[in-house]
Design a protein around this motif. Structure first.
Motif, mmCIF file in Angstrom:
data_model
loop_
_atom_site.group_PDB
_atom_site.id
_atom_site.type_symbol
_atom_site.label_atom_id
_atom_site.label_comp_id
_atom_site.label_asym_id
_atom_site.label_seq_id
_atom_site.Cartn_x
_atom_site.Cartn_y
_atom_site.Cartn_z
ATOM 1 N N LEU A 1 0.829 -1.203 0.000
ATOM 2 C CA LEU A 1 0.000 0.000 0.000
ATOM 3 C C LEU A 1 0.867 1.258 0.000
ATOM 4 O O LEU A 1 0.586 2.219 -0.731
ATOM 5 C CB LEU A 1 -0.937 0.005 1.215
ATOM 6 C CG LEU A 1 -2.102 -0.987 1.180
ATOM 7 C CD1 LEU A 1 -2.927 -0.882 2.449
ATOM 8 C CD2 LEU A 1 -2.990 -0.739 -0.037
ATOM 9 N N LEU A 2 1.946 1.249 0.793
ATOM 10 C CA LEU A 2 2.781 2.441 0.894
ATOM 11 C C LEU A 2 3.625 2.670 -0.356
ATOM 12 O O LEU A 2 4.142 3.772 -0.561
ATOM 13 C CB LEU A 2 3.677 2.353 2.131
ATOM 14 C CG LEU A 2 2.943 2.421 3.473
ATOM 15 C CD1 LEU A 2 3.930 2.350 4.631
ATOM 16 C CD2 LEU A 2 2.095 3.697 3.583
ATOM 17 N N GLN A 3 3.773 1.632 -1.189
ATOM 18 C CA GLN A 3 4.512 1.834 -2.447
ATOM 19 C C GLN A 3 3.745 2.735 -3.410
ATOM 20 O O GLN A 3 4.339 3.406 -4.245
ATOM 21 C CB GLN A 3 4.790 0.478 -3.118
ATOM 22 C CG GLN A 3 5.957 -0.258 -2.486
ATOM 23 C CD GLN A 3 6.431 -1.440 -3.320
ATOM 24 O OE1 GLN A 3 7.535 -1.437 -3.844
ATOM 25 N NE2 GLN A 3 5.583 -2.433 -3.455
ATOM 26 N N LYS A 4 2.390 2.745 -3.274
ATOM 27 C CA LYS A 4 1.588 3.510 -4.243
ATOM 28 C C LYS A 4 0.654 4.526 -3.599
ATOM 29 O O LYS A 4 -0.046 5.246 -4.291
ATOM 30 C CB LYS A 4 0.756 2.540 -5.100
ATOM 31 C CG LYS A 4 1.606 1.658 -6.008
ATOM 32 C CD LYS A 4 0.741 0.810 -6.920
ATOM 33 C CE LYS A 4 1.586 0.087 -7.948
ATOM 34 N NZ LYS A 4 2.509 -0.870 -7.358
ATOM 35 N N HIS A 5 0.624 4.548 -2.229
ATOM 36 C CA HIS A 5 -0.348 5.409 -1.561
ATOM 37 C C HIS A 5 0.287 6.148 -0.394
ATOM 38 O O HIS A 5 1.260 5.685 0.199
ATOM 39 C CB HIS A 5 -1.530 4.579 -1.050
ATOM 40 C CG HIS A 5 -2.258 3.853 -2.124
ATOM 41 N ND1 HIS A 5 -3.235 4.422 -2.892
ATOM 42 C CD2 HIS A 5 -2.109 2.575 -2.577
ATOM 43 C CE1 HIS A 5 -3.684 3.536 -3.766
ATOM 44 N NE2 HIS A 5 -3.011 2.411 -3.599
ATOM 45 N N THR A 6 -0.319 7.290 -0.064
ATOM 46 C CA THR A 6 0.096 8.016 1.139
ATOM 47 C C THR A 6 -0.454 7.267 2.354
ATOM 48 O O THR A 6 -1.333 6.401 2.239
ATOM 49 C CB THR A 6 -0.465 9.443 1.142
ATOM 50 O OG1 THR A 6 -1.903 9.369 1.228
ATOM 51 C CG2 THR A 6 -0.063 10.195 -0.119
ATOM 52 N N ILE A 7 0.025 7.637 3.541
ATOM 53 C CA ILE A 7 -0.442 6.988 4.759
ATOM 54 C C ILE A 7 -1.939 7.248 4.963
ATOM 55 O O ILE A 7 -2.679 6.366 5.417
ATOM 56 C CB ILE A 7 0.382 7.466 5.986
ATOM 57 C CG1 ILE A 7 0.021 6.659 7.235
ATOM 58 C CG2 ILE A 7 0.202 8.943 6.215
ATOM 59 C CD1 ILE A 7 0.459 5.239 7.214
ATOM 60 N N GLN A 8 -2.420 8.442 4.604
ATOM 61 C CA GLN A 8 -3.845 8.750 4.760
ATOM 62 C C GLN A 8 -4.681 7.925 3.792
ATOM 63 O O GLN A 8 -5.755 7.427 4.152
ATOM 64 C CB GLN A 8 -4.103 10.245 4.535
ATOM 65 C CG GLN A 8 -5.549 10.664 4.796
ATOM 66 C CD GLN A 8 -6.032 10.315 6.195
ATOM 67 O OE1 GLN A 8 -5.341 10.565 7.172
ATOM 68 N NE2 GLN A 8 -7.208 9.698 6.290
ATOM 69 N N GLU A 9 -4.185 7.776 2.553
ATOM 70 C CA GLU A 9 -4.907 6.946 1.577
ATOM 71 C C GLU A 9 -4.965 5.497 2.051
ATOM 72 O O GLU A 9 -5.983 4.812 1.883
ATOM 73 C CB GLU A 9 -4.226 7.028 0.211
ATOM 74 C CG GLU A 9 -4.430 8.353 -0.503
ATOM 75 C CD GLU A 9 -3.566 8.484 -1.754
ATOM 76 O OE1 GLU A 9 -3.917 9.290 -2.629
ATOM 77 O OE2 GLU A 9 -2.535 7.770 -1.857
ATOM 78 N N ALA A 10 -3.871 5.020 2.651
ATOM 79 C CA ALA A 10 -3.849 3.649 3.180
ATOM 80 C C ALA A 10 -4.895 3.507 4.289
ATOM 81 O O ALA A 10 -5.620 2.499 4.344
ATOM 82 C CB ALA A 10 -2.464 3.303 3.707
ATOM 83 N N LYS A 11 -4.984 4.506 5.153
ATOM 84 C CA LYS A 11 -5.981 4.446 6.238
ATOM 85 C C LYS A 11 -7.394 4.434 5.663
ATOM 86 O O LYS A 11 -8.266 3.676 6.123
ATOM 87 C CB LYS A 11 -5.805 5.643 7.179
ATOM 88 C CG LYS A 11 -6.732 5.557 8.391
ATOM 89 C CD LYS A 11 -6.533 6.707 9.362
ATOM 90 C CE LYS A 11 -7.439 6.507 10.581
ATOM 91 N NZ LYS A 11 -7.357 7.622 11.522
#
Length: 970
Positions: free
Chosen positions: A518-528
């Motif tokens: 998830l962190l390879q393609k998304h910000t931490i907020q997007e992951a949340k």
């Protein structure tokens, strides 16, 4: 726009030349309109038809389709089925039409129809921005998620949730599930996920939302039976709603003795019962591999097949082993020529022609010993199956479990499907999608060992197994037989047979792989935000809503009560209640003092009771005279009692007669009535009197009683009782003068006050429950953050960006991707020989072994040293594991870090070219477990070349190790 396909374009009548069931028609209509579907229907009801229609539709649109399953075995079966159905024509098999991807196996990955495990599909989605269609899903119109109820699987359910969350909402989704208790919630969640997906509905790509197709229809209804030592009986009543009254346990429920094992039916007894009642073929579920094998052995000499079926079985078995194996043919002929010469010529004739009409079969039918000997030799030579498995199969009996070689299990499945195997003793894994319908399912026990101990089957587990019973088009009814055991009986079986399915629950659990991908393609907020779209979050929200509503309702009612009680201070109410409580306590103390005074007075007068005469005035109280204050009475007569002493007939000043013992007199002061008064009395019938209060007196007695109080001396009240009475009077005065007592709505206000206290307690409890649900709701986010911290500590993340180690771990597939990545990136394995690498890789994926596991092959010192000795400028694999375990414990992460050295020598021996038979003889592992170990090792080795950041030498060695391991039967 969605792309509906006219039904005549697909020629549904030709695709399915039989009457479709209503739920199948409903699903096909929805799919034809381009909608997605969630199909919940019983095992064996025909959900596959819906999946096949979705495939036909996608192909008709010139698109591709993915079919995912939870098991490699099921993927392999579907691959074969789809090849037969979609790729086989009169000209032959159309290459590239059907593909298969299952970890270490890739066949036509770009085919129109690709069958894969759900983990493979999820990993494909990791490579694509969430909600979009990446290159791996290019031109894919439909994804079929078979066995979707695996969402509830504790170890693997997360994969299904991720697959649904990450899949593009424009791709048609076909979720096929067994019957569940909350299908509406599953459907609504999928639709919520699709509506809220990033880029949902943009780029003119329509959403494919789900319709629910929920059915409890069984084309072959189930009938439940119960096997006891003396026979098989219907388990349920005529309405099929409760236990058959004839099977109800006798005697007191709390005093029932446990049934002795000797009183329970054995596999031999049950099999004979099934045979006699024509209930074969049957799947006989036993939750232990060892007991499955023992059951096969216990049926020694039992023949369940006809002569014609025996002929067909023998022919199928011999062609299976010999048709494509000339070296085995030669070895078999050579062995028979020396060990059983009379059989040689007929066997040679068959081996030459492979004809079903060969005289070999009549020879074997007439000579049982030769038949047994032939198949024993074949088993010894083929290295695929043991003699104790092969010979029973010729009589229609087989075992099926994870300890048996996959190739042999597939043969058993095929022979069972065509009706040549009559009873299969199988573990519960057989119920997971494998296509093996039977007339009867036997469930040997209603409880089984689990990771958390011994526990009863859930209703869903029971019905999942039971659902194998009943072959469509062959049986009018499917039979399910539960068995009496020392631990469970008919009552428990009836409960499971009549209980409804449990609701699907979420087992969503973050992993290192999830975090890194998830962190390879998304910000931490997007992951949340993505995690908040999980089924776990949806179910938690459903539980929160009624709590929120309850809190709002309670708060409103409290506000109304606060208005009603607005003119009253709460301290006044509390003060009044304290006074009431004090008054109650003072009265309680008064009672104690009075009782003590009476006891003391009884002791004082006990010596004078013998002097009492007719007419004397006394005070009565005791066990037989229930009264709060002593009863004044006069003695009227002395009558014979039950003992040696006399009973006293007394007349109370309440004009009631009393028959008492002297012990019931608590006081007297020498006062009396004239005897003339007593003489005028009419006595009650003494025969009808019993000790204690008797009948009411007449008018004459009433006149006499009116004079008692005048002639009696007042009782002397002890000073401590007088003092306590004053206290009570004081508290009563305070209550009478309290401002609340003067209020007109005094009682109503107190009712409101108590209601307000109840509501406050309820509100408090609801708020606590709400907070707990909220904390459960976000547990996985905290776990996600904890995983991030661990990844940072081990330099797999730089802030939120994956490092070389992080990128490698993100590519790995396994229970603990960080652990695998650490070992491979460390360089510790770079200089190993291929057979040594195979051994080392097996160690880091082998789960904790049973204590009785053993092998005679020791690992080589070079491999052992990797785990114990630290290299220059580095740490040993064992030390890496210790550090990771230590860090995980600190963050309360329970992902296993496997490391088992016991079996490395076994893997190394196979990689060095060891003989399979010899390998099996030198370990306690079953053949199936050994195959699983070696295949899992191959699967991980196969990942090494696909993983970024790994040295070229390790990649080269891994490829060589794969070649060494991939020998028959692996």
């Amino acid at each position: 726009m969605k792309q509906p396909v006219k039904s005549f374009d697909l020629k549904i009548q030709e695709l399915f030349p039989f009457q479709l069931d209503p739920f199948q028609e409903q699903a096909i209509v929805a799919l034809n309109e381009g909608d997605s579907v969630v199909v919940c229907a019983p095992t064996g009801s025909g959900k596959t038809v819906i999946g096949e229609f979705a495939i036909y539709r996608a192909l008709n649109l010139g698109k591709r389709v993915f079919y995912t399953t939870p098991l490699k075995a099921l993927s392999n079966q579907k691959f074969r089925d789809f090849q037969d159905k979609f790729a086989t024509t009169e000209e032959g098999v159309k290459e590239g039409m059907v593909g298969l991807i299952t970890g270490d196996t890739v066949i036509h990955a770009d085919a129109s129809i690709v069958v894969m495990t759900t983990e493979i599909f999820r990993n494909m989605l990791y490579e694509t921005p969430i909600g979009q269609v990446g290159t791996s899903l290019e031109n894919v119109a439909t994804v079929i998620l078979d066995e979707c109820h695996y969402i509830s699987n504790r170890g693997r359910g997360t994969v299904w949730e991720e697959s649904i969350i990450y899949c593009s909402p424009g791709i048609q989704l076909v979720a096929l599930s067994a019957t569940i208790g909350n299908p509406e919630e599953l459907t609504e969640w999928i639709n919520q996920v699709r509506k809220t997906a990033p880029n949902a509905g943009k780029n003119k790509t329509p959403l494919s939302l789900c319709q629910l197709v929920n059915s409890d229809f069984r084309p072959v209804p189930l009938r439940f039976y119960f096997s006891q030592k003396n026979g098989i009986y219907p388990l349920l009543n005529q309405q099929q709603t409760a236990l058959n009254p004839r099977l109800k346990p006798k005697g007191n429920r709390n005093k029932r003795k446990r049934v002795k094992r000797s009183e329970c039916p054995t596999p031999m007894m049950v099999t004979k019962q099934l045979y006699e009642k024509n209930l074969l073929p049957a799947i006989y579920v036993i939750f232990s591999r060892r007991e499955c094998d023992r059951a096969v052995q216990k049926l020694e000499g039992v023949v369940l097949v006809s002569p014609e079926e025996a002929h067909s079985l023998q022919y199928n078995l011999l062609t299976f082993f010999l048709s494509k194996n000339p070296s085995l043919r030669d070895s078999l002929l050579e062995a028979v020529s020396t060990e059983n010469p009379p059989l040689y010529d007929t066997l040679k004739d068959f081996v030459t022609t492979l004809s079903p009409e060969s005289s070999l079969f009549s020879y074997l039918a007439s000579d049982e010993e030769s038949k047994i000997h032939l198949f024993q030799i074949l088993a010894d030579l083929c290295q695929l199956v043991r003699g104790e498995q092969l010979e029973p199969l010729t009589r229609g009996i087989a075992a099926h479990h994870a300890g048996i070689l996959p190739l042999w299990k597939e043969l058993v499945e095929q022979l069972f499907e065509v009706g040549l195997v009559k009873v299969v003793f199988a573990t519960a894994t057989l119920s997971a999608g494998i296509n093996m319908p039977a007339r009867t399912t036997v469930i040997s026990a209603l409880s089984k060992r689990t990771d958390t101990g011994h526990s009863m089957l859930s209703p869903s587990e029971f019905l999942q197994i039971a659902g194998r019973a009943g072959r469509r088009g062959m049986d009018e009814v499917g039979y399910v037989v539960a068995i009496q055991t020392p631990f469970e009986g008919a009552t428990e079986a009836a409960y499971l047979a009549t209980a409804g399915s449990e609701p699907l629950r979420s087992c969503f659990t973050p992993s290192y792989g999830m975090v890194l991908n998830l962190l390879q393609k998304h910000t931490i907020q997007e992951a949340k935000d993505l995690l908040e779209r999980s089924f776990a979050e949806y179910l938690a929200q459903l539980k929160l809503e009624p709590e929120q509503q309850a809190i709002a309702s309670l708060s409103t009612e409290l506000a109304k009560l606060d208005i009603e009680l607005g003119g009253i201070q709460e301290r006044d109410i509390l003060e009044y209640e304290k006074l009431k409580a004090r008054l109650k306590e003072e009265k309680r103390l008064l009672k104690i003092l009075e009782d003590q005074a009476e006891e003391q007075r009884k002791k004082e007068i006990s010596g004078q009771l013998g002097q009492l005469n007719i007419g004397d005035l006394v005070y009565l109280k005791g066990k037989r005279i229930r009264t709060s204050t002593p009863q004044l009475a006069t003695i009227v007569a002395m009558v014979p009692g039950s003992g040696q002493g006399l009973d006293l007939l007394c007349l109370g000043d309440n004009n009631h007669w009393y028959l008492v013992k002297k012990g019931d007199i608590v006081d007297f002061y020498g006062a009396s009535l004239p005897l003339s008064f007593v003489d005028d009395l009419t006595l009650p019938n003494l025969k009808q009197l019993s000790l204690g209060k008797g009948p009411k007196g007449d008018q004459i007695s009433e006149e006499i009683t009116s004079q008692m109080s005048d002639r009696a001396f007042g009782r002397i009240t002890p000073p401590e009782v007088v003092e306590q009475q004053k206290r009570i009077h004081k508290v009563q005065s305070l209550l009478e003068d309290h401002p609340l007592t003067r209020s007109q709505n005094f009682k109503r206000l107190f009712k409101f006050h108590h209601r307000r206290l109840e509501l406050r307690e309820q509100l408090h409890n609801r708020q606590i429950k709400f907070q707990k649900l909220q904390s459960n709701q976000s547990y996985y986010w905290q776990e996600f953050l904890n995983l991030i911290e661990i990844l940072r500590e081990f330099d797999a993340l730089d802030n939120y960006t994956p490092t070389v180690l992080g990128q490698a771990a993100a590519t790995m597939r396994g229970e603990n991707e960080l652990w695998l990545g650490m070992v491979f990136i460390s360089g510790v394995l770079n200089n190993l020989e291929p057979h040594q690498l195979a051994a080392a890789v097996s160690a880091i994926i082998t789960e904790t072994l049973r204590p009785d596991t053993w092998t005679n092959y020791l690992p080589s010192p070079e491999v052992l040293s990797l785990f114990k000795d630290s290299p220059e400028n580095g740490v040993s694999i064992g030390e890496m594991r210790r550090l990771l375990n230590q860090t995980q414990r600190r963050y309360q992460i329970t992902i296993p870090v496997w490391l088992e050295l016991e079996l490395m020598g076994l893997v190394e021996q196979w990689a060095l070219g060891g003989d399979w038979q010899e390998l099996c003889e030198n370990t306690s592992l079953d053949e199936g477990d050994l195959v699983r170990l070696l295949r899992r090792t191959v699967d991980l080795l196969w990942q090494i070349p696909q993983t970024p950041g790994i040295s070229g030498s390790l990649i080269k060695t891994a490829k060589e190790a794969i070649v060494l391991l991939k020998r028959f039967p692996i």
